[in-house]
Design a protein around this motif. Sequence first.
Motif, PDB file in Angstrom:
ATOM      1  N   VAL A 277       0.829  -1.203   0.000  1.00 63.21           N
ATOM      2  CA  VAL A 277       0.000   0.000   0.000  1.00 63.21           C
ATOM      3  C   VAL A 277       0.862   1.252   0.000  1.00 63.21           C
ATOM      4  N   VAL A 278       1.919   1.252   0.804  1.00 63.44           N
ATOM      5  CA  VAL A 278       2.770   2.438   0.870  1.00 63.44           C
ATOM      6  C   VAL A 278       3.522   2.632  -0.445  1.00 63.44           C
TER       7      VAL A 278
ATOM      8  N   LEU B  82     -12.568   4.727   9.057  1.00 67.21           N
ATOM      9  CA  LEU B  82     -11.150   4.923   8.770  1.00 67.21           C
ATOM     10  C   LEU B  82     -10.906   5.282   7.308  1.00 67.21           C
ATOM     11  N   LEU B  83     -11.709   4.764   6.410  1.00 65.91           N
ATOM     12  CA  LEU B  83     -11.548   5.139   5.008  1.00 65.91           C
ATOM     13  C   LEU B  83     -11.904   6.597   4.769  1.00 65.91           C
ATOM     14  N   GLU B  84     -12.826   7.113   5.563  1.00 65.60           N
ATOM     15  CA  GLU B  84     -13.213   8.518   5.412  1.00 65.60           C
ATOM     16  C   GLU B  84     -12.370   9.449   6.261  1.00 65.60           C
TER      17      GLU B  84
ATOM     18  N   GLU C 110      -0.913   9.589   7.923  1.00 63.30           N
ATOM     19  CA  GLU C 110      -0.642  10.251   6.644  1.00 63.30           C
ATOM     20  C   GLU C 110       0.277   9.361   5.824  1.00 63.30           C
ATOM     21  N   ALA C 111      -0.244   8.874   4.695  1.00 65.77           N
ATOM     22  CA  ALA C 111       0.482   7.945   3.833  1.00 65.77           C
ATOM     23  C   ALA C 111      -0.042   8.110   2.416  1.00 65.77           C
TER      24      ALA C 111
ATOM     25  N   GLY D   4      -6.337   5.810   4.055  1.00 67.76           N
ATOM     26  CA  GLY D   4      -7.449   5.006   4.552  1.00 67.76           C
ATOM     27  C   GLY D   4      -7.099   3.529   4.623  1.00 67.76           C
ATOM     28  N   TYR D   5      -6.551   2.995   3.546  1.00 70.33           N
ATOM     29  CA  TYR D   5      -6.171   1.584   3.534  1.00 70.33           C
ATOM     30  C   TYR D   5      -5.038   1.311   4.522  1.00 70.33           C
ATOM     31  N   THR D   6      -4.112   2.244   4.635  1.00 68.96           N
ATOM     32  CA  THR D   6      -3.017   2.062   5.584  1.00 68.96           C
ATOM     33  C   THR D   6      -3.538   2.011   7.012  1.00 68.96           C
ATOM     34  N   SER D   7      -4.518   2.855   7.343  1.00 60.26           N
ATOM     35  CA  SER D   7      -5.078   2.846   8.697  1.00 60.26           C
ATOM     36  C   SER D   7      -5.782   1.525   8.996  1.00 60.26           C
ATOM     37  N   VAL D   8      -6.521   1.007   8.023  1.00 58.63           N
ATOM     38  CA  VAL D   8      -7.231  -0.261   8.233  1.00 58.63           C
ATOM     39  C   VAL D   8      -6.246  -1.408   8.432  1.00 58.63           C
TER      40      VAL D   8
END
Length: 585
Positions: free
Chosen positions: A383-384, A452-454, A459-460, A464-468
Amino acid sequence: MSVLTQRRGDDGLPPLLTDPPRRLQGRGRPAPSSHKRKTTYLPVIVCAGIMGITMADTLAATLGVPQLAESGFGPKSPIDVQWLLTAFALPYAALLPVGGRLADVFGPRRLLTIGLSLFSLAAFCTVVTPLWSLLLAARAAQGLGAALMVPASLAMLLATVPTTRRAAAIGVWSASTGVAGTLMYALGGWFSQNMEIGWRVLFVPSAFLTLLLLTLAMTLPRPPHSRGAVPDIIGCLLLGAALAMLTWAIVQFPRRGWDPYVIGAVSGGTLMLLATMARSAYHKAPAIDLGLWRKGRFALAGTLSALYGLVSLPILVIMPLFLGQAMFRSPELIGAAIAPNAAGVLVGSVAAGRLIKRRGPRVVIYLGAVVIAGSCIGLLQLVVGTGRPLDVLQVWLPLNAALGLGFGLLNAGSSAAAALTAGPERYATAVGATMSVRQVGGTIGIAVTVVLLERPLVEAPMPGYTSVILGSLALAIFAGCLGLFFGATKPPAPARSAKRTPNRPEPRPAPRPEPRQTPRPASRPDRPVARTPVHPPIPLPRRAVPMSAPVGDEVAAEMLRTLKETTNRINLIADVLLDQQRPTR
């Protein structure tokens, strides 16, 4: 011997003249009957099909979320389309604990037909509905039907399959979810891309296959069921309403804040949850079995099941969205890329069964959590580094398969831990409770994923996907730590004998004196041998010394020995005289 005088068979009728003799049927053993095999295979096929259809329908909704958002049928945001999953999960989680009790009251076959009928009708409505609100209502009806037929399928297996084949039948019942998930991911995207109806084709298998299973379920035997207490339907409705209100509050909080609607939803959901627990404290068949949850080991196993739902469903939700945004634009490629995950779940479930027999569920839970955590770290790197070129065959597919393997291990380990804690007499109740908690965890996980998506926490490049994925990684590590606290459940080892001391040999017991046998005279050849009569024992005088009493004096011992021989001779002479006086036949 006539036909009417012959030995009757198991059906109460005499055997036919054309039947082969018993000596030709395995030397007295009954001939093998194919009817028993058919009655064993048919329940396994129907019940495994029910589990597979339920899982395939859930995964079809995850594939349909990005397509619904692009088609303009529902909300434009994929975040709001997630209610397609939540509408199914809420009634499914609320009614699963009492599904087994309903099968005990009304019979598993009757409940199977009711659940299959409702699920099939709701699936047809999902395919043809013209409104978003009706689509959500049809999905909720599907969840209700699944909550009725899934526990009834387990009750049907336990009631109809023989004990020797029960473990294999339950293994097929559990592994059918992995097979159905693999087929749905591999073929669902292609059909939705090449069929004119688009995303609606994802729910067509649920409609037609459930109708076929309903036809087969009507031919199943009627196993005996106990007329127990009717489950607490009001408590189940309160539990479902509480979950719905709390889920809505979680999703709407980032947008609305603490407005009156959110405060009312949180307050109302909490009060309904407390009311459900209060009713469960005194009801005979409660919606929440508090007695089962008071056991520390079962509560730990239930927590692990909830963590599995919190980890697995959010990742399955974001996978199609991430692949559609970062790698592929075609739904058929998205489904094919996620298919190794379901195959890994199947392999992990099969491998977990063998590991649990040898090592117990603790090792399986810890191993599954470690594999999930490592896969989440790999997903973070993908993802990153989204802008870098990605080799799908060498990176994504093995990583996705490893993630499914961890899911299968953690799921099977937590379910086995709950079943071993509850015992065989409450196996169905324990499985229903853990499945319900898993769905509750998945529902909350989907709601948190939407938030989390919203509103991402980091910060990446794709925040959103990184947080999940970071949240799933933390929960997987926490599940592995909890799995270490779950004690071993191996059968106790046989007790070993005490070690011998080399200096002190064990004392041997003294040999008992064998009774002296006096030879009897041979019987005459011209007359038949008469049986030796059994005479009642002659009572000893009150002051007589026992024959086996220890005597220290040698003279007294010699007198006692002489007395024994004399008594034996007198008894022998008396036996011979009595035999001669008895008339010969």
